[in-house]
Design a protein around this motif. Sequence first.
Motif, PDB file in Angstrom:
ATOM      1  N   ASP A 196       0.852  -1.196   0.000  1.00  0.00           N
ATOM      2  CA  ASP A 196       0.000   0.000   0.000  1.00  0.00           C
ATOM      3  C   ASP A 196       0.885   1.242   0.000  1.00  0.00           C
ATOM      4  N   ASP A 197       1.463   1.545  -1.139  1.00  0.00           N
ATOM      5  CA  ASP A 197       2.407   2.659  -1.263  1.00  0.00           C
ATOM      6  C   ASP A 197       2.154   3.328  -2.605  1.00  0.00           C
ATOM      7  N   PRO A 198       1.884   4.641  -2.635  1.00  0.00           N
ATOM      8  CA  PRO A 198       1.609   5.312  -3.906  1.00  0.00           C
ATOM      9  C   PRO A 198       2.853   5.550  -4.746  1.00  0.00           C
ATOM     10  N   GLY A 199       4.040   5.323  -4.183  1.00  0.00           N
ATOM     11  CA  GLY A 199       5.296   5.565  -4.878  1.00  0.00           C
ATOM     12  C   GLY A 199       5.863   4.332  -5.541  1.00  0.00           C
ATOM     13  N   PRO A 200       7.141   4.382  -5.939  1.00  0.00           N
ATOM     14  CA  PRO A 200       7.776   3.258  -6.643  1.00  0.00           C
ATOM     15  C   PRO A 200       7.732   1.943  -5.872  1.00  0.00           C
ATOM     16  N   ALA A 201       7.776   2.006  -4.523  1.00  0.00           N
ATOM     17  CA  ALA A 201       7.729   0.769  -3.741  1.00  0.00           C
ATOM     18  C   ALA A 201       6.417   0.019  -3.941  1.00  0.00           C
ATOM     19  N   GLY A 202       5.384   0.730  -4.371  1.00  0.00           N
ATOM     20  CA  GLY A 202       4.088   0.107  -4.589  1.00  0.00           C
ATOM     21  C   GLY A 202       3.933  -0.577  -5.930  1.00  0.00           C
ATOM     22  N   LEU A 203       5.027  -0.690  -6.673  1.00  0.00           N
ATOM     23  CA  LEU A 203       4.985  -1.313  -7.999  1.00  0.00           C
ATOM     24  C   LEU A 203       5.579  -2.716  -8.028  1.00  0.00           C
ATOM     25  N   THR A 204       6.007  -3.207  -6.871  1.00  0.00           N
ATOM     26  CA  THR A 204       6.654  -4.516  -6.807  1.00  0.00           C
ATOM     27  C   THR A 204       5.800  -5.487  -6.000  1.00  0.00           C
ATOM     28  N   VAL A 205       5.469  -6.628  -6.588  1.00  0.00           N
ATOM     29  CA  VAL A 205       4.687  -7.647  -5.882  1.00  0.00           C
ATOM     30  C   VAL A 205       5.456  -8.130  -4.656  1.00  0.00           C
ATOM     31  N   ASN A 206       4.768  -8.185  -3.501  1.00  0.00           N
ATOM     32  CA  ASN A 206       5.451  -8.663  -2.300  1.00  0.00           C
ATOM     33  C   ASN A 206       4.696  -9.771  -1.584  1.00  0.00           C
ATOM     34  N   GLN A 207       3.557 -10.205  -2.150  1.00  0.00           N
ATOM     35  CA  GLN A 207       2.875 -11.363  -1.577  1.00  0.00           C
ATOM     36  C   GLN A 207       1.941 -11.951  -2.616  1.00  0.00           C
ATOM     37  N   SER A 208       1.434 -13.146  -2.327  1.00  0.00           N
ATOM     38  CA  SER A 208       0.607 -13.854  -3.287  1.00  0.00           C
ATOM     39  C   SER A 208      -0.785 -13.236  -3.405  1.00  0.00           C
TER      40      SER A 208
END
Length: 286
Positions: A196-208
Motif C-alpha cells: 500500500d504505497d503510492p510511490g515506486p515501492a508500490g509497484l513490486t509484488v510482495n505477496q501472493s
Amino acid sequence: MTAPDHSAGPGARAETVVGTAGVARRAVGSAESEAAGRRWWDADAEDYLAEHGADIGDAEFVWCPERLHEGDARLLGPPGSLTGKRVLEVGAGSAPCSRWLAREGAHPVALDVSGGMLRHAAALNASTGIDVPLIQAGAEHLPFADGSFDLACSAFGAIPFVADPRRAMREVHRVLRPGGRWVFAVNHPIRWAFPDDPGPAGLTVNQSYFDRTPYLEVDDAGRATYVEHHRTLGDRIRDVVAAGLVLEDLVEPEWPETHDGVWGQWSRLRGELMPGTAIFVTRRSS
C-alpha cells in the motif's frame, strides 16, 4: 498486504484511540471484523473527512479515487431513471452519495456500521438541507424487509471489510425487488499483491494474490482494531452469482489524465500501470 500508512493524516489518531500495537495475519470472524470496523471508523471519522471531505463532497456520488462520478458513469441507470426509486447505500459513511441520489429525485437510505460516521452524516444533512434517513447496521444483517429497495449501491463502503461477503451479497439480493440493480466498488483485487504505497515501492509484488488471509491491525491483547479482507476477482464474481445476482458489467476505471492527486495508495504512478478499483454492476433477476 503491507500496513496502510497511518503515520500521518487519516488513521494516525485512530490508531491511538483504538490502541493499535501491531499487525497480524489470521482468520477473523464476522463479529470481530464488524466490531473492529465500528471502533476504527468511529475513531477515524473526523480525521478521514478532514482529509478527504473535499474529494468526496457533501452531496456528490464519487465511485472511487479515480474520481469516476455517477453523474457521468450512470451505473445505476440513465438520467431521469432514479426519480422515485428507493435506493439503499451500504457503507454510506457521511452519506454524500445518498444526498446526490436525493437531488436526483431518488429516496435513498444511508446505512453504515459506524455511529461516528453517521453523526457526521447527520450534521451534513442539516448543513446541506438534504435530509436522508440514516441507519446504523452492518452489511451482513440488513435491517429491512424483503424487496424493500429498487436499487442498492456501495462506493468503497462495507464490502472490503466484511468477513462473509457472500452473506452480504445474499442480504442485498433479499432486500432488492426483482430486477433491482446492485452496484458496488471495492479495491481492485490485484492490489492485494502489492504494498500500500503510492510511490515506486508500490509497484513490486510482495505477496501472493491468492493468499486470502485477512490483514489486521491489533491491540496489545491481540484484538483486531482494523481488518481488511481479500477476495480474488473470481471470488467476487462467485459471491455475486452464488447470491442469485446477475453480473452485467465489471468496470475498471482508468486514471484520468488531469488527476495528479494522491489518495492513500492511489496515485498517477500506479494508476497509469494497474487498476486500483473494481466496480461490479449486478442485478437481481428474480
